[in-house]
Motif scaffolding. Structure first.
Motif, PDB file in Angstrom:
ATOM      1  N   HIS A   1      -3.220   5.533  -1.830  1.00  0.00           N
ATOM      2  CA  HIS A   1      -3.472   4.290  -0.864  1.00  0.00           C
ATOM      3  C   HIS A   1      -4.044   5.082   0.438  1.00  0.00           C
ATOM      4  CE1 HIS A   1      -1.444   1.616  -3.978  1.00  0.00           C
ATOM      5  NE2 HIS A   1      -2.441   1.703  -4.617  1.00  0.00           N
TER       6      HIS A   1
ATOM      7  N   HIS B   1      -5.400  -1.562   3.526  1.00  0.00           N
ATOM      8  CA  HIS B   1      -5.411  -2.181   2.558  1.00  0.00           C
ATOM      9  C   HIS B   1      -4.095  -2.894   2.089  1.00  0.00           C
ATOM     10  CE1 HIS B   1      -7.410   2.235   1.136  1.00  0.00           C
ATOM     11  NE2 HIS B   1      -8.090   0.873   1.709  1.00  0.00           N
TER      12      HIS B   1
ATOM     13  N   ASP C   1     -10.291  -4.625  -2.783  1.00  0.00           N
ATOM     14  CA  ASP C   1     -11.176  -4.779  -2.244  1.00  0.00           C
ATOM     15  C   ASP C   1     -12.526  -4.936  -1.971  1.00  0.00           C
ATOM     16  OD1 ASP C   1     -11.084  -3.814   0.657  1.00  0.00           O
ATOM     17  OD2 ASP C   1     -10.675  -1.826   0.290  1.00  0.00           O
TER      18      ASP C   1
ATOM     19  N   SER D   1     -15.138  -2.953   1.111  1.00  0.00           N
ATOM     20  CA  SER D   1     -14.783  -1.965   1.305  1.00  0.00           C
ATOM     21  C   SER D   1     -16.326  -1.065   1.623  1.00  0.00           C
ATOM     22  CB  SER D   1     -15.123  -1.173  -0.902  1.00  0.00           C
ATOM     23  OG  SER D   1     -16.083  -1.398  -1.009  1.00  0.00           O
TER      24      SER D   1
ATOM     25  N   ALA E   1       0.552  -1.305  -0.207  1.00  0.00           N
ATOM     26  CA  ALA E   1      -0.205  -0.201   0.128  1.00  0.00           C
ATOM     27  C   ALA E   1       0.834   1.215   0.118  1.00  0.00           C
ATOM     28  CB  ALA E   1      -0.663   0.076   1.055  1.00  0.00           C
TER      29      ALA E   1
ATOM     30  N   TYR F   1      -1.705  -2.871  -4.000  1.00  0.00           N
ATOM     31  CA  TYR F   1      -3.542  -2.387  -3.905  1.00  0.00           C
ATOM     32  C   TYR F   1      -4.042  -2.115  -4.987  1.00  0.00           C
ATOM     33  CZ  TYR F   1      -7.576  -0.232  -1.854  1.00  0.00           C
ATOM     34  OH  TYR F   1      -9.127  -0.319  -1.744  1.00  0.00           O
TER      35      TYR F   1
ATOM     36  N   THR G   1      -5.725   3.045   6.883  1.00  0.00           N
ATOM     37  CA  THR G   1      -6.248   3.208   5.845  1.00  0.00           C
ATOM     38  C   THR G   1      -4.881   2.455   5.289  1.00  0.00           C
ATOM     39  OG1 THR G   1      -7.065   5.551   6.306  1.00  0.00           O
ATOM     40  CG2 THR G   1      -6.539   4.222   4.467  1.00  0.00           C
TER      41      THR G   1
END
Length: 458
Positions: free
Chosen positions: A382, A392, A415, A418, A377, A410, A388
């Motif tokens: 990202h 990720h 994802d 999400s 990430a 990522y 976060t």
């Protein structure tokens, strides 16, 4: 070739503002102390044995200051602070600045400081002592006048102690900011607690030392006992903090240290990005070992622990000098790679890690094949905070596992958890729990309808 101490160097882009500040502090220190130092020459013969005892102890104790351990060392603890502040309270600014300067030169020589570092340290202490002296001059007069301690003396000493600490810590924090372009408040806050405990304790010992000197110079060496207690307290506090940020099995930094490192590097790279510097990106790489559970199940946890120690050593040899390798727990590791120009640099680091894990690990004559899946990430693409970036990188790592690949960056389409998808699942669950829509209308009798949908008479 001997490596240059990074604490004796200044980044190229920070030379002008940093050394401009150092020169300004040095000029201010000379301006504040030149008069008291000039008057000291005629007072040397009048200074008592208590003064010379304190001066000697200040220089001797600073010959071996305490430097806390850790990846990012805090300021060293200089015992001379106690003696020079006591000299200030007892005999004035000139003697205190003279003794402090000698102690700084000795400690700088012992610790291998550059000349500009020792000069700035002497200047910062001179400014702090001058500020404290000005506070005591605003009081009723001489501290401990007539050998008796009065309430106004306590207030004056307390105010002088606070001013000394504020001036000294403010000058050092400003110098660090100008030298490394770090944010003001995080840098000040991170070391404030440690400085309050160590330096504050030394300053508060000074009035006790002056009171003992008024009685007899022979009592002054007894202050070495509480000084040793402060030394041990600072060492134990630093060791506990250091151990609290380490993984007990591998000795690598743990999740707590990783969080602090990412937070610091995010601030630093945000400033680089604001200056449009090319190396303003960082990467968080998350590694999950493959087939490690099989080793634990087949050979036991003792062998698994030995395998983790060997794997951590291999990973440590593959990361760069500026990167931080941490163990998150179990068979998960994380790397913070800083000063990157793009995702290709992060991939290059990941490929080195994969190569380090490619060879089987021999344990007790048995080669153990352990690979790994790596998720990447990037900051700021990202994520702009630890939580976060961590989530990720975890998504990318599982994406690599699902694709039977070793490295994945990522991507939002990978994802499956999400915020939008979770909100949609929550809405769907509420609809299902509410039952079929329009059930009352469905149970009511409905007449026949024609092909155009119009109701026909019964």
């Amino acid at each position: 070739m001997e490596a240059v101490d990074p604490r004796n160097s200044v980044p190229p882009g920070r030379v002008t503002p940093f050394f401009g500040f150092v020169a300004a502090v040095a000029a201010l220190a000379v301006l504040l102390s030149v008069g008291p130092l000039a008057a000291l020459a005629g007072r040397l013969a009048e200074l008592p044995a208590a003064f010379w005892t304190m001066a000697a102890l200040a220089v001797v104790c600073d010959a071996r200051p305490f430097v806390p351990p850790g990846r990012r060392q805090s300021s060293a603890v200089f015992p001379s602070t106690c003696f020079t502040f006591a000299i200030l309270l007892g005999w004035g600014l000139g003697p205190a600045v003279a003794v402090q300067t000698v102690a700084v030169v000795v400690s700088g020589w012992r610790m291998g400081h550059a000349a500009w570092r020792s000069g700035f340290n002497a200047a910062q202490y001179a400014c702090a002592l001058a500020a404290a002296s000005a506070v005591t001059a605003l009081g009723p007069g001489s501290i401990f006048a007539g050998g008796r301690l009065r309430a106004v003396d306590v207030l004056a000493v307390g105010a002088a102690t606070a001013v000394w600490f504020a001036v000294n810590y403010g000058l050092v924090s400003t110098a660090i900011r100008l030298r490394f372009s770090d944010r003001w408040w995080p840098g000040v806050r991170s070391g404030l607690g440690y400085e309050l405990i160590s330096t504050g304790s030394l300053l508060l010992l000074a009035p006790v030392l002056v009171a003992a000197a008024r009685a007899s110079a022979a009592l002054i060496p007894l202050v070495l006992v509480p000084l040793f207690a402060v030394y041990r307290m600072a060492r134990l506090a630093a060791e506990q903090e250091h151990l609290g940020a380490l993984d007990p099995l591998t000795g690598l930094p743990n999740r707590k240290a990783l969080l602090a490192e990412v937070a610091e590097q995010v601030h630093l790279h945000a400033e680089r990005s604001a200056r449009n510097e090319p190396d303003a990106q960082l990467a968080l790489l998350l590694i999950d070992l493959d087939r490690f559970k099989n080793v634990n199940d087949a050979l036991g946890h003792a062998v698994g622990d030995r395998l983790l120690i060997e794997v951590s050593a291999r990973l440590a040899g593959a990361v760069g000098e500026r990167d931080l390798l941490a163990r998150l727990g179990g068979d998960e590791f994380a790397i913070v790679s800083t000063g990157l120009t793009g995702v290709d640099a992060a991939r290059a680091t990941a490929e080195r890690l994969v190569a380090a894990l490619a060879e089987p690990v021999p344990l007790d004559g048995l080669p153990l094949d352990v690979g790994g899946s790596i998720g990447i990430a990037m900051y700021p693409e990202h994520g702009e905070d630890f939580a976060t970036l961590m989530r990720h990188a975890d998504v990318a790592m599982y994406d690599a596992k699902h694709r039977n690949d070793t490295i994945a960056v990522y991507a939002a389409e990978s994802d499956h958890n999400s915020a939008e998808r979770l909100g949609l699942l929550a809405d769907l669950r509420r609809v299902l729990e509410a039952g079929p829509v329009g059930s009352a209308e469905r149970d009511a009798p409905v007449g026949a309808r024609g092909g155009d949908g119009a109701a026909l008479p019964a």
